[in-house]
Design an enzyme around this catalytic site. Sequence first.
Site, PDB file in Angstrom:
ATOM      1  N   CYS A   9       0.928   2.841   1.232  1.00  0.00           N
ATOM      2  CA  CYS A   9       1.682   2.847   2.560  1.00  0.00           C
ATOM      3  C   CYS A   9       1.093   1.788   3.454  1.00  0.00           C
ATOM      4  O   CYS A   9      -0.053   1.200   2.939  1.00  0.00           O
ATOM      5  CB  CYS A   9       1.673   4.191   3.285  1.00  0.00           C
ATOM      6  SG  CYS A   9       0.265   4.664   3.921  1.00  0.00           S
ATOM      7  N   PRO A  10       1.875   1.490   4.345  1.00  0.00           N
ATOM      8  CA  PRO A  10       0.935   0.164   5.319  1.00  0.00           C
ATOM      9  C   PRO A  10      -0.374   0.324   5.781  1.00  0.00           C
ATOM     10  O   PRO A  10      -0.962  -0.594   5.740  1.00  0.00           O
ATOM     11  CB  PRO A  10       2.233   0.134   6.242  1.00  0.00           C
ATOM     12  CG  PRO A  10       3.561   0.490   5.720  1.00  0.00           C
ATOM     13  CD  PRO A  10       3.196   1.772   4.901  1.00  0.00           C
TER      14      PRO A  10
END
Length: 104
Positions: free
Chosen positions: A9-10
């Site tokens: 994920c970011p």
Amino acid sequence: MYFVCVAACPTGVAHTYMAAESLAMVGKELGHEIKVETQGSLGIENEITAEDIARADGCIIAAEVAITKKERFTTLPVLECAVADPIKHGNAVFEALCEEINNG
């Protein structure tokens, strides 16, 4: 079946590990052998090896960012999805990949 998975994920923290846990848990419940690599704030953990890829039936990439070394999976059927999908819809993610493998 044996599946390799990548979760990212970011920020590389919460959702990465939640997705990884869900992939491992749901896969096991469905009778599959699973190896999940995480790519996050700590870098690559539990890295998928060439040997893993050679014996894998397919790959799930649950990511919101570009993953490192994606080219490793070109020989496999690959299902790409959002990092939240395995958390919210784990069975559907595996069903979609199995369908792709059976129809491919």
